[in-house]
Design a protein around this motif. Structure first.
Motif, PDB file in Angstrom:
ATOM      1  N   GLU A 232       0.834  -1.195   0.000  1.00  0.00           N
ATOM      2  CA  GLU A 232       0.000   0.000   0.000  1.00  0.00           C
ATOM      3  C   GLU A 232       0.871   1.247   0.000  1.00  0.00           C
ATOM      4  O   GLU A 232       1.990   1.245   0.483  1.00  0.00           O
ATOM      5  CB  GLU A 232      -0.946   0.000   1.210  1.00  0.00           C
TER       6      GLU A 232
ATOM      7  N   ILE B 263       0.085  -0.965  -4.943  1.00  0.00           N
ATOM      8  CA  ILE B 263      -0.917  -2.004  -5.167  1.00  0.00           C
ATOM      9  C   ILE B 263      -2.337  -1.528  -4.903  1.00  0.00           C
ATOM     10  O   ILE B 263      -3.276  -1.928  -5.594  1.00  0.00           O
ATOM     11  CB  ILE B 263      -0.590  -3.246  -4.308  1.00  0.00           C
ATOM     12  N   ASP B 264      -2.506  -0.643  -3.901  1.00  0.00           N
ATOM     13  CA  ASP B 264      -3.850  -0.139  -3.614  1.00  0.00           C
ATOM     14  C   ASP B 264      -4.345   0.757  -4.740  1.00  0.00           C
ATOM     15  O   ASP B 264      -5.554   0.808  -5.030  1.00  0.00           O
ATOM     16  CB  ASP B 264      -3.900   0.580  -2.274  1.00  0.00           C
TER      17      ASP B 264
ATOM     18  N   LEU C 180      -5.629  -1.612  -7.369  1.00  0.00           N
ATOM     19  CA  LEU C 180      -6.928  -2.167  -6.997  1.00  0.00           C
ATOM     20  C   LEU C 180      -8.020  -1.127  -7.138  1.00  0.00           C
ATOM     21  O   LEU C 180      -9.140  -1.448  -7.583  1.00  0.00           O
ATOM     22  CB  LEU C 180      -6.867  -2.705  -5.560  1.00  0.00           C
TER      23      LEU C 180
ATOM     24  N   ARG D 143       5.493  -8.767  -0.929  1.00  0.00           N
ATOM     25  CA  ARG D 143       4.364  -8.361  -0.088  1.00  0.00           C
ATOM     26  C   ARG D 143       4.342  -9.155   1.211  1.00  0.00           C
ATOM     27  O   ARG D 143       4.064  -8.608   2.286  1.00  0.00           O
ATOM     28  CB  ARG D 143       3.069  -8.546  -0.862  1.00  0.00           C
TER      29      ARG D 143
ATOM     30  N   ASP E 128      -5.373 -12.883   0.439  1.00  0.00           N
ATOM     31  CA  ASP E 128      -4.993 -11.455   0.432  1.00  0.00           C
ATOM     32  C   ASP E 128      -5.992 -10.720  -0.446  1.00  0.00           C
ATOM     33  O   ASP E 128      -6.194 -11.070  -1.615  1.00  0.00           O
ATOM     34  CB  ASP E 128      -3.568 -11.305  -0.112  1.00  0.00           C
TER      35      ASP E 128
ATOM     36  N   MET F 249      -5.633  -8.170  -1.908  1.00  0.00           N
ATOM     37  CA  MET F 249      -4.936  -7.516  -3.017  1.00  0.00           C
ATOM     38  C   MET F 249      -4.529  -8.481  -4.136  1.00  0.00           C
ATOM     39  O   MET F 249      -3.859  -8.074  -5.085  1.00  0.00           O
ATOM     40  CB  MET F 249      -3.662  -6.822  -2.492  1.00  0.00           C
TER      41      MET F 249
ATOM     42  N   ALA G 260      -5.152  -7.329  -7.619  1.00  0.00           N
ATOM     43  CA  ALA G 260      -4.201  -6.304  -8.044  1.00  0.00           C
ATOM     44  C   ALA G 260      -2.850  -6.911  -8.387  1.00  0.00           C
ATOM     45  O   ALA G 260      -2.180  -6.504  -9.344  1.00  0.00           O
ATOM     46  CB  ALA G 260      -4.044  -5.249  -6.955  1.00  0.00           C
TER      47      ALA G 260
END
Length: 764
Positions: free
Chosen positions: A453, A489-490, A493, A616, A666, A668, A671
Motif C-alpha cells: 500500500e 498495489i492499492d 486495486l 508483499r 490477500d 490484493m 491487483a
C-alpha cells in the motif's frame, strides 16, 4: 640609369685580346682589332668551356625561373657609365637617350665564331598582354639576321617598341617608320634576345635591364617600383654575382644601387664594385674614393675596381676601342692619386683587369654550381610530377563513360559503408550508441509496480527491486534506476474497482490491464522519432563526405552539387518511408495488446507474480517469510517441527514455501495479478519494439538508400537520354584554375626535362 645583367655560363675572353672597336667605327669589320675586350680566356680548359656553354643553353630552356642559374648582374644609377662599359666589352652599340631609355630587358648572347659577324633578333614573351606570367616563354624571330653592326641599335629600338605595344603585330614595327612615341605600356618583363656571333666576339651573355630610377623626376612612383622589382628579381638570387657600378662624379651615398645591393648581399660576398668616370671627380676629392679601391670602405670579398671609358666627346670624335684602352692606361699611369697607389692596388684599375677578375669568378661559380644544379633539377622534377599527380585527372575523351563510372564507383563505395566497415568511425558503429539509448528509453517506460500500500511505501520502498532475472536480460539496467512514479498495489486495486461493470465479485475487466499498457506504449513514439532523426542525420553526413570524396575534384563541382541534391532528395524519401513504418509499428503497439509468445508471457507472469507476492509477504508476515527463507539453516529448527506436525495430520510432502498458502486470502490478489499481467506483457512488447524500430530504420533508410540509388542518379542527371553527351561534357568541364595549374606544371616539367637532357648530353 640602366642596369645590365650578364648571364653566367659563358666562355670568358682574355684581357690580352685586341681591344674593341668604337661603336662609331667600322663595326662591320671582322678583324681582331675591332673586337671588344671580351671575357674569353684561351687558358681555360676545354671542360670549363663546356660548362660555360652549358649554362648558356640552360638559360635558353627558360629553366632559370625554376633553378637558380649563375649570372652576373650589372647595376647602377643613370649615367653611371654602364653602357660604355658594355660596349667596350661586347663591341655592340646600345640605344642611347636622356633619362630612362631601356624599357624592357634586352638579352645579348655573344659567341665567338670563325664565320662572318651576324646578329639574330628575337622577341621573348614571358607575360601575356595583361602582364600575367606565362608558363613557358614564347619566342618569335624579329626580322632577318643582321650582318652590319651599324643596324643593331635601330633594330633594338624597333623591337622594344613592339614589346611595349603588345596588342599590335610586331611586324608593324619591323620595317615601317613610326613617329608616334606613345606606347601602350611603359615597361615590360618581356625581353629582346640578340644572338651575336663572329670573330673576336666574347663568349658571353648579359641582359640590359631598365635602369633604376633615382627619383620621381625620372618617372612616377609606379614606374620606380616596377624597375626596382625587375632588378631585384635578378640580384636577389644567391647565384647572381652583382657588378655594382658607381659613378665618381656623384656622391657615393646618394646612389641607390649601392643600398639595394646591401639589402640582398649585406656581407659583400658576391658583389664586385666598379668605379666609373674617375676623370670627372672634382679637384681635391680624389682621395675620398681611394678607401674603396683599398677595400677599406664598404669592403667587398672581390674588391672594388676603377675603369675609365671614352667620354661623349671622344665617341663623337670617332675614337677606336684600341685608342680608348690606351688612353685608359695612360690615365691611370700618370694621373694622381691613381698612379701613386701601391702596386698591390694597381690590379684593381683598368677594364682589362676587371674583365679578368670577372672571368675567374664566373668560371669558379659555375664549376661549384653545376653539381648542385643537377640535384636541384631532379628534385624539382619530382616535386612537379607530385604536384601534377595531386591534381584531378584531366577531362576524359569519353565524358559519358567517365560520369557513369564515377557514379557506379560512388554507389559501390556507399553500399560497402551501408553494409558495415571496420573502424570506430564507421556508419553502423556511429549509430549503435543511439540504438542503445533508444533501448534504454523504451526500457525506462516499464511500470514501477510496488506490491504494498501507498502508506507503507516509505517503510518498504528501500528493500524493493526488480527480480534478478532481469539483470541477465537487460544488464545492470533497472526501471527503478530511472526517475518515475511508483504505482502502489492499492492504486491498482482502486483502478480495478473503478473499471468494473457487470463482472461477478472478484472479477475485473481486461480494460484495466489495457489502460496500464496504453499509458506505457504512448511514450514509445518520441524516442523512436529521435532515433530516426539521428540515423538520418548521421547517414546524411557520411553520404555527404563520400560524395565530396568521389566528386569534389571532378569538373567545376557541378556534378558534386547535383549528385548531392539528388541523393538528399532520395534520402528524404527513404527517411519518410522509415518514419511511416516506425509509426505503424508504434500504432500497432498502441492497439489491443496481443502476442503469440504465450509461453514467454506465462513464464514472465509467474515470475513477476511470485516476485510481487514474496515482497508483499515480507511486509505482511515478516516472521513467516524469515522462517521460510531460513528453513535450510541449522539456526532455525522450528520449521522441522511444523512440517513434522503437518505430516502427522496426513499432509505429507509440504515444502516450507507452501506454508504461505495456509495464510488467509490477500484482498490484493486481484491487483497482484493485474500487475503481473502488465509487467509480463511489457517484457514481451518492449523487446519487440526495440528490435522492430531499428530494423525498420535499417531496411527503409540505411540499406534503403543503397537500393535503387544508381538508377535514380542516372535518371536525375539524364545521362541516359539523347542529351547525355552534352550534359556529361558540361559536367566534366574542368575548372579554369585547375586547367591553368596543370598547364603551368606541364610547361615547367617540360623545361625542367629539357634542361636535364642538356646536362646528360654534356656529361654533367
Amino acid at each position: 640609369m640602366n642596369t645590365y645583367t650578364y648571364r653566367m655560363g659563358t666562355t670568358i675572353a682574355s684581357p690580352e685580346m685586341s681591344t674593341p672597336p668604337s661603336p662609331h667605327s667600322d663595326l662591320s669589320s671582322d678583324s681582331a682589332s675591332d673586337g671588344g675586350v671580351g671575357l674569353l680566356d684561351p687558358s681555360l680548359s676545354q671542360t670549363r668551356r663546356r660548362m660555360l656553354d652549358l649554362v648558356n643553353r640552360l638559360h635558353n630552356t627558360g629553366v632559370q625561373v625554376d633553378i637558380d642559374l649563375p649570372q652576373i648582374a650589372v647595376i647602377g644609377s643613370q649615367s653611371a657609365g654602364k653602357s660604355s662599359l658594355i660596349e667596350s666589352i661586347s663591341g655592340i652599340t646600345l640605344p642611347r637617350a636622356t633619362g630612362t631609355c631601356t624599357r624592357c630587358p634586352t638579352e645579348c648572347r655573344l659567341a665567338r665564331s670563325d664565320n662572318p659577324w651576324s646578329c639574330v633578333v628575337e622577341l621573348h614573351s614571358i607575360t601575356d598582354k595583361n602582364g600575367e606570367a606565362l608558363g613557358q616563354s614564347l619566342n618569335e624571330a624579329f626580322g632577318d639576321p643582321i650582318f652590319d653592326k651599324s643596324e643593331v641599335e635601330d633594330r633594338i629600338r624597333r623591337a622594344q617598341r613592339a614589346i611595349l605595344n603588345p596588342s599590335k603585330s610586331a611586324r608593324i614595327f619591323l620595317n615601317d617608320d613610326f613617329d608616334d612615341e606613345t606606347t601602350e605600356i611603359s615597361f615590360s618583363r618581356n625581353y629582346i634576345s640578340l644572338q651575336i656571333s663572329g670573330p673576336g666576339v666574347a663568349d658571353l651573355s648579359f641582359v640590359d635591364l631598365p635602369g633604376l630610377i633615382a627619383s620621381s623626376r625620372g618617372g612616377n612612383d609606379r614606374e620606380i617600383e616596377m624597375v626596382k622589382s625587375l632588378v631585384t628579381s635578378y640580384i636577389e638570387k644567391s647565384s647572381c654575382v652583382i657588378l655594382l657600378t658607381v659613378a665618381c662624379e656623384t656622391d657615393f651615398e646618394n646612389q641607390g644601387a649601392h643600398h639595394l645591393t646591401k639589402k640582398y648581399d649585406p656581407d659583400g660576398k658576391r658583389t664586385i664594385g666598379v668605379l666609373t668616370k674617375p676623370d670627372r671627380i672634382q679637384r681635391g676629392d680624389e682621395m675620398n674614393w681611394l678607401p674603396l679601391i683599398r677595400n677599406e670602405q664598404e669592403p667587398l670579398e672581390n674588391n672594388w675596381y676603377c675603369v675609365k671609358q671614352p667620354s661623349p666627346h671622344d665617341i663623337k670624335e670617332g675614337i677606336t676601342w684600341e685608342e680608348a684602352r690606351e688612353r685608359e692606361n695612360d690615365f691611370f699611369s700618370v694621373t694622381s692619386p691613381w698612379s701613386n697607389l701601391d702596386s698591390i692596388y694597381q690590379k684593381y684599375l683598368r677594364t682589362t683587369n676587371l674583365v679578368t677578375r670577372l672571368s675567374t669568378i664566373l668560371s669558379d661559380l659555375i664549376s661549384k654550381r653545376l653539381p648542385q644544379i643537377q640535384i636541384e633539377l631532379e628534385n624539382t622534377v619530382q616535386k612537379t610530377r607530385k604536384s601534377l599527380a595531386q591534381l584531378p585527372k584531366p577531362p576524359s575523351s569519353d565524358p559519358v563513360g567517365e560520369v557513369a563510372g564515377r557514379l557506379y564507383t560512388f554507389v559501390d563505395a556507399l553500399s560497402r559503408i551501408l553494409e558495415g566497415v571496420p573502424g570506430a568511425d564507421g556508419l553502423l558503429q556511429t549509430i549503435r550508441p543511439a540504438q542503445e539509448a533508444f533501448k534504454r528509453a523504451i526500457r525506462s517506460t516499464a511500470p514501477d509496480f510496488r506490491p504494498f500500500e501507498q502508506h507503507d511505501g516509505s517503510i518498504c520502498d528501500a528493500g524493493f527491486s526488480d527480480p534478478d532475472f532481469l539483470v541477465n536480460e537487460d544488464g545492470d539496467f533497472s526501471a527503478t534506476d530511472e526517475e518515475g512514479q511508483a504505482i502502489f498495489i492499492d492504486q491498482v486495486l482502486d483502478r480495478a474497482f473503478a473499471a468494473r461493470t457487470r463482472e461477478l465479485p472478484g472479477h475485473y475487466p481486461f480494460e484495466v490491464q489495457k489502460s496500464f499498457i496504453a499509458e506505457i506504449t504512448c511514450k514509445w513514439e518520441a524516442p523512436a522519432k529521435v532515433l530516426c532523426r539521428f540515423v538520418h542525420n548521421t547517414l546524411a553526413q557520411h553520404v555527404k563526405d563520400l560524395i565530396h570524396l568521389h566528386f569534389a575534384s571532378f569538373g567545376q563541382g557541378s556534378l558534386e552539387q547535383r549528385v548531392t541534391i539528388l541523393v538528399q532528395e532520395y534520402m528524404k524519401r527513404r527517411a519518410e518511408a522509415a518514419d511511416s513504418l516506425i509509426s505503424k509499428f508504434i500504432s500497432l503497439e498502441q492497439g489491443s495488446p496481443i502476442t503469440l509468445n504465450e509461453h514467454y508471457l506465462a513464464d514472465y507472469k509467474a515470475t513477476f507474480l511470485a516476485h510481487y507476492r514474496g515482497a508483499r509477504q515480507k511486509t505482511q508476515n515478516p516472521d513467516l517469510s524469515y522462517a521460510i527463507e531460513s528453513s535450510n539453516s541449522t539456526e532455525y529448527l522450528g520449521m522441522e517441527e511444523i512440517l513434522a506436525g503437518l505430516a502427522n495430520l496426513g499432509l505429507n510432502g509440504v515444502a516450507p514455501e507452501d506454508l504461505s498458502k495456509l495464510l488467509p486470502p490477500d484482498r490484493m490478489d486481484p491487483a497482484l495479478n493485474i500487475m503481473a499481467d502488465v509487467r509480463a506483457y511489457f517484457q514481451v512488447a518492449y523487446k519487440r519494439v526495440v528490435d522492430n524500430v531499428p530494423l525498420a530504420l535499417d531496411h527503409e533508410l540505411v540499406r534503403g538508400v543503397g537500393r535503387g540509388l544508381l538508377p535514380t542518379l542516372y535518371g536525375g542527371l539524364n545521362i541516359n537520354g539523347p542529351d547525355a553527351l552534352r550534359i556529361c561534357r558540361e559536367l566534366a568541364q574542368e575548372s579554369p584554375n585547375v586547367a591553368g595549374k596543370r598547364e603551368e606544371l606541364l610547361k615547367r616539367l617540360d623545361r625542367l626535362e629539357i634542361a636535364s637532357r642538356e646536362l646528360v648530353t654534356v656529361g654533367f
